[in-house]
Structures are given as structure tokens and as C-alpha cells.
Design a protein around this motif. Structure first.
Motif, PDB file in Angstrom:
ATOM      1  N   UNK A 152      56.749  27.303 -17.003  1.00  0.00           N
ATOM      2  CA  UNK A 152      56.616  28.758 -16.860  1.00  0.00           C
ATOM      3  C   UNK A 152      57.952  29.491 -16.849  1.00  0.00           C
ATOM      4  N   UNK A 153      58.975  28.961 -16.168  1.00  0.00           N
ATOM      5  CA  UNK A 153      60.271  29.634 -16.115  1.00  0.00           C
ATOM      6  C   UNK A 153      60.969  29.584 -17.475  1.00  0.00           C
ATOM      7  N   UNK A 154      60.882  28.458 -18.161  1.00  0.00           N
ATOM      8  CA  UNK A 154      61.482  28.353 -19.491  1.00  0.00           C
ATOM      9  C   UNK A 154      60.824  29.345 -20.447  1.00  0.00           C
ATOM     10  N   UNK A 155      59.496  29.450 -20.365  1.00  0.00           N
ATOM     11  CA  UNK A 155      58.784  30.403 -21.218  1.00  0.00           C
ATOM     12  C   UNK A 155      59.221  31.826 -20.895  1.00  0.00           C
ATOM     13  N   UNK A 156      59.346  32.145 -19.594  1.00  0.00           N
ATOM     14  CA  UNK A 156      59.736  33.501 -19.191  1.00  0.00           C
ATOM     15  C   UNK A 156      61.125  33.856 -19.704  1.00  0.00           C
ATOM     16  N   UNK A 157      62.059  32.920 -19.611  1.00  0.00           N
ATOM     17  CA  UNK A 157      63.423  33.168 -20.099  1.00  0.00           C
ATOM     18  C   UNK A 157      63.410  33.363 -21.609  1.00  0.00           C
ATOM     19  N   UNK A 158      62.689  32.518 -22.328  1.00  0.00           N
ATOM     20  CA  UNK A 158      62.630  32.642 -23.785  1.00  0.00           C
ATOM     21  C   UNK A 158      62.017  33.981 -24.193  1.00  0.00           C
ATOM     22  N   UNK A 159      60.956  34.387 -23.495  1.00  0.00           N
ATOM     23  CA  UNK A 159      60.320  35.672 -23.802  1.00  0.00           C
ATOM     24  C   UNK A 159      61.289  36.835 -23.585  1.00  0.00           C
ATOM     25  N   UNK A 169      71.355  39.111 -22.823  1.00  0.00           N
ATOM     26  CA  UNK A 169      70.675  39.354 -21.544  1.00  0.00           C
ATOM     27  C   UNK A 169      71.489  38.660 -20.470  1.00  0.00           C
ATOM     28  N   UNK A 170      71.881  39.400 -19.461  1.00  0.00           N
ATOM     29  CA  UNK A 170      72.758  38.849 -18.420  1.00  0.00           C
ATOM     30  C   UNK A 170      72.016  37.849 -17.545  1.00  0.00           C
ATOM     31  N   UNK A 171      72.794  36.988 -16.911  1.00  0.00           N
ATOM     32  CA  UNK A 171      72.229  36.036 -15.955  1.00  0.00           C
ATOM     33  C   UNK A 171      71.518  36.776 -14.831  1.00  0.00           C
ATOM     34  N   UNK A 172      72.116  37.884 -14.391  1.00  0.00           N
ATOM     35  CA  UNK A 172      71.520  38.658 -13.297  1.00  0.00           C
ATOM     36  C   UNK A 172      70.152  39.210 -13.683  1.00  0.00           C
ATOM     37  N   UNK A 173      70.032  39.713 -14.934  1.00  0.00           N
ATOM     38  CA  UNK A 173      68.739  40.266 -15.367  1.00  0.00           C
ATOM     39  C   UNK A 173      67.697  39.171 -15.507  1.00  0.00           C
ATOM     40  N   UNK A 174      68.103  38.024 -16.043  1.00  0.00           N
ATOM     41  CA  UNK A 174      67.157  36.909 -16.154  1.00  0.00           C
ATOM     42  C   UNK A 174      66.672  36.479 -14.772  1.00  0.00           C
ATOM     43  N   UNK A 175      67.580  36.419 -13.814  1.00  0.00           N
ATOM     44  CA  UNK A 175      67.207  36.025 -12.459  1.00  0.00           C
ATOM     45  C   UNK A 175      66.268  37.041 -11.836  1.00  0.00           C
ATOM     46  N   UNK A 176      66.533  38.320 -12.080  1.00  0.00           N
ATOM     47  CA  UNK A 176      65.714  39.379 -11.484  1.00  0.00           C
ATOM     48  C   UNK A 176      64.322  39.430 -12.091  1.00  0.00           C
ATOM     49  N   UNK A 177      64.232  39.205 -13.407  1.00  0.00           N
ATOM     50  CA  UNK A 177      62.945  39.396 -14.087  1.00  0.00           C
ATOM     51  C   UNK A 177      62.082  38.140 -14.100  1.00  0.00           C
ATOM     52  N   UNK A 178      62.696  36.951 -14.061  1.00  0.00           N
ATOM     53  CA  UNK A 178      61.922  35.720 -14.210  1.00  0.00           C
ATOM     54  C   UNK A 178      61.714  34.954 -12.904  1.00  0.00           C
ATOM     55  N   UNK A 180      61.450  35.159  -8.354  1.00  0.00           N
ATOM     56  CA  UNK A 180      61.129  36.057  -7.255  1.00  0.00           C
ATOM     57  C   UNK A 180      62.312  36.168  -6.309  1.00  0.00           C
ATOM     58  N   UNK A 181      62.133  36.880  -5.199  1.00  0.00           N
ATOM     59  CA  UNK A 181      63.241  37.165  -4.302  1.00  0.00           C
ATOM     60  C   UNK A 181      63.726  35.947  -3.535  1.00  0.00           C
ATOM     61  N   UNK A 182      62.980  34.836  -3.598  1.00  0.00           N
ATOM     62  CA  UNK A 182      63.419  33.611  -2.933  1.00  0.00           C
ATOM     63  C   UNK A 182      64.523  32.901  -3.707  1.00  0.00           C
ATOM     64  N   UNK A 183      64.752  33.289  -4.953  1.00  0.00           N
ATOM     65  CA  UNK A 183      65.784  32.641  -5.771  1.00  0.00           C
ATOM     66  C   UNK A 183      67.170  32.963  -5.233  1.00  0.00           C
ATOM     67  N   UNK A 184      68.029  31.969  -5.198  1.00  0.00           N
ATOM     68  CA  UNK A 184      69.402  32.129  -4.718  1.00  0.00           C
ATOM     69  C   UNK A 184      70.262  32.683  -5.852  1.00  0.00           C
ATOM     70  N   UNK A 185      70.809  33.898  -5.718  1.00  0.00           N
ATOM     71  CA  UNK A 185      71.609  34.477  -6.805  1.00  0.00           C
ATOM     72  C   UNK A 185      72.908  33.735  -7.067  1.00  0.00           C
ATOM     73  N   UNK A 186      73.318  32.871  -6.147  1.00  0.00           N
ATOM     74  CA  UNK A 186      74.561  32.129  -6.319  1.00  0.00           C
ATOM     75  C   UNK A 186      74.324  30.694  -6.792  1.00  0.00           C
ATOM     76  N   UNK A 187      73.075  30.380  -7.085  1.00  0.00           N
ATOM     77  CA  UNK A 187      72.759  29.036  -7.556  1.00  0.00           C
ATOM     78  C   UNK A 187      72.948  28.943  -9.070  1.00  0.00           C
ATOM     79  N   UNK A 188      72.741  27.755  -9.585  1.00  0.00           N
ATOM     80  CA  UNK A 188      72.850  27.509 -11.032  1.00  0.00           C
ATOM     81  C   UNK A 188      71.467  27.511 -11.688  1.00  0.00           C
ATOM     82  N   UNK A 189      70.503  28.179 -11.034  1.00  0.00           N
ATOM     83  CA  UNK A 189      69.115  28.136 -11.500  1.00  0.00           C
ATOM     84  C   UNK A 189      68.968  28.568 -12.953  1.00  0.00           C
ATOM     85  N   UNK A 190      69.561  29.717 -13.286  1.00  0.00           N
ATOM     86  CA  UNK A 190      69.421  30.235 -14.654  1.00  0.00           C
ATOM     87  C   UNK A 190      70.115  29.305 -15.645  1.00  0.00           C
ATOM     88  N   UNK A 191      71.312  28.873 -15.312  1.00  0.00           N
ATOM     89  CA  UNK A 191      72.074  27.992 -16.205  1.00  0.00           C
ATOM     90  C   UNK A 191      71.317  26.698 -16.481  1.00  0.00           C
TER      91      UNK A 191
END
Length: 218
Positions: A152-159, A169-178, A180-191
Motif C-alpha cells: 500500500x505505501x509503495x503504491x501510494x508513493x508511486x501514485x 515531489x519532496x520527501x516531506x510531501x510524500x511523508x505527509x500525504x502517504x 499518518x501522523x505516527x510516522x517519524x519525520x526524521x526516519x528513513x521511511x520514505x527513502x
């Protein structure tokens, strides 16, 4: 798509949120109207699923505030009262749609997706870039005719990358849109997610890293 679910019945809220996440949505919860307004003021939601009978701040007032704020979020109001008069009153408060309880989960998902499309510029039902085809309503992605096994997250990022139509598309926007608020903004989640997505998309590479700007589809 990012959704705020404002529902004071915790068990119902957590069950619905889990189902929406399985559908690839990023979902935040609010168990009262005050929390719903606080989160809506901070986060850029596409859709707010709003129980009308919320404690602390009534759902009617939450709806009025969201509607008058001029944000992009669309409001889907839920209530146990499903008479015509109730539906008319809810829409009159500024809600974009109205769904009485109890409801079929499939209908809730369909209505959320329909509202999210209205919150964004019109896009075709199938996003195409070269050999890549993505159908958001059906959650299907393929390249050169071969279906891609995306999470689901891979699909959301691709979309999100495809919707940007070649812009970064910035890392911050991907984190915000794909996420929820539990995601750590300082993690490597998006990468990490982009790295997995690149592997699944195969060769030649389709996702380009843009220095200090984020990612884009070639």
C-alpha cells in the motif's frame, strides 16, 4: 490519500481505520471534536470522515469550521440518524457527502475515494507514463503488461509521483500525504520505501532523485 477519521467509538474507529489502511490510505484518528479540529489545522487531509455526534466539540461545529476554513479537505459526515431531514441538515452545514450508520465498508471506501478525487485536479482513471500504468481506483499497477506486487505505501508513493506529472515531489510531501501522523519525520521511511519501489519497477530506472527537491518519475 490522507484521511482524518473523527469517531468517538474507539473500537469502531480502530476497526474502520485498519480497513482503510488496508486500502492504501493514511489514516489519523480523533475521538472528539476538539482533537479533530486540532489535527485538521495541522495536517493536509484529503477527506475528513466525521461522526456527527462527537463529544467536546459537536460534529456540527467541526463541520462548520472545516467548511468555512477554505481548506481542500472534503467532509463525509456519518451519523446514526439517516432521515432525509438529517441528511439535508448535514449537507447544509457544509458536508460534501453524508452516510448513515450502519454502513457497508465498501460503500464508505468508494465515497472517500470519490471525495478525494474532487479535492484534487481532475485526473484520468488510469495514469500512464511510458510502459507504466497505474489505476488508483482498482489499486493496480503494471509495467510493460506485467503486474507489479506493490505494498500500500509503495503504491501510494508511486501514485503521488505520477500525479506530479514529471515535477519533483519532496520527501516531506510524500511523508505527509502517504503516511499518518505516527510516522517519524526524521526516519528513513520514505527513502526505504522509494528504494523498494525502484527495485519492483525494474530496469531501466523510472524514479529519479532530484538534489534538494525530492523524487520524480522520468
Amino acid at each position: 490519500m490522507r484521511v482524518l477519521l473523527a469517531e468517538d467509538h474507539r473500537e469502531l474507529a480502530e476497526t474502520v481505520a485498519a480497513g482503510l489502511r488496508r486500502e492504501g490510505m493514511a489514516v489519523d484518528l480523533a475521538l472528539d471534536g476538539s482533537t479533530a479540529l486540532e489535527r485538521a489545522a495541522v495536517n493536509g487531509y484529503d477527506v475528513v470522515v466525521l461522526d456527527r455526534d462527537l463529544p467536546v466539540v459537536h460534529g456540527d461545529q467541526v463541520c462548520r469550521t472545516l467548511a468555512s476554513g477554505g481548506g481542500r479537505a472534503r467532509v463525509l459526515m456519518l451519523t446514526a440518524s439517516g432521515t432525509v431531514a438529517d441528511r439535508v441538515a448535514g449537507l447544509g452545514l457544509g458536508a460534501d457527502d453524508y452516510l448513515p450508520k450502519p454502513f457497508a465498508f465498501a460503500e464508505l471506501v468508494a465515497r472517500i475515494r470519490a471525495l478525494a478525487r474532487r479535492a484534487q485536479p481532475a485526473l484520468p482513471p488510469v495514469l500512464v507514463r511510458g510502459e507504466l500504468r497505474v489505476a488508483p481506483p482498482r489499486r493496480v499497477a503494471s509495467r510493460a503488461g506485467f503486474r507489479l506486487p506493490l505494498s500500500p505505501k509503495e503504491f501510494a508513493v508511486l501514485e503521488l509521483l505520477l500525479c506530479a506529472q514529471g515535477a519533483a515531489v519532496s520527501t516531506e510531501e510524500l511523508l505527509e500525504r502517504a503516511w499518518d501522523e505516527a510516522a517519524d519525520p526524521f526516519s528513513q521511511t520514505v527513502k526505504v520505501t522509494v528504494s523498494r519501489l525502484r527495485r519492483k519497477l525494474g530496469e531501466p530506472p523510472l524514479i529519479e532523485t532530484v538534489d534538494r527537491a525530492g523524487y520524480r518519475i522520468r
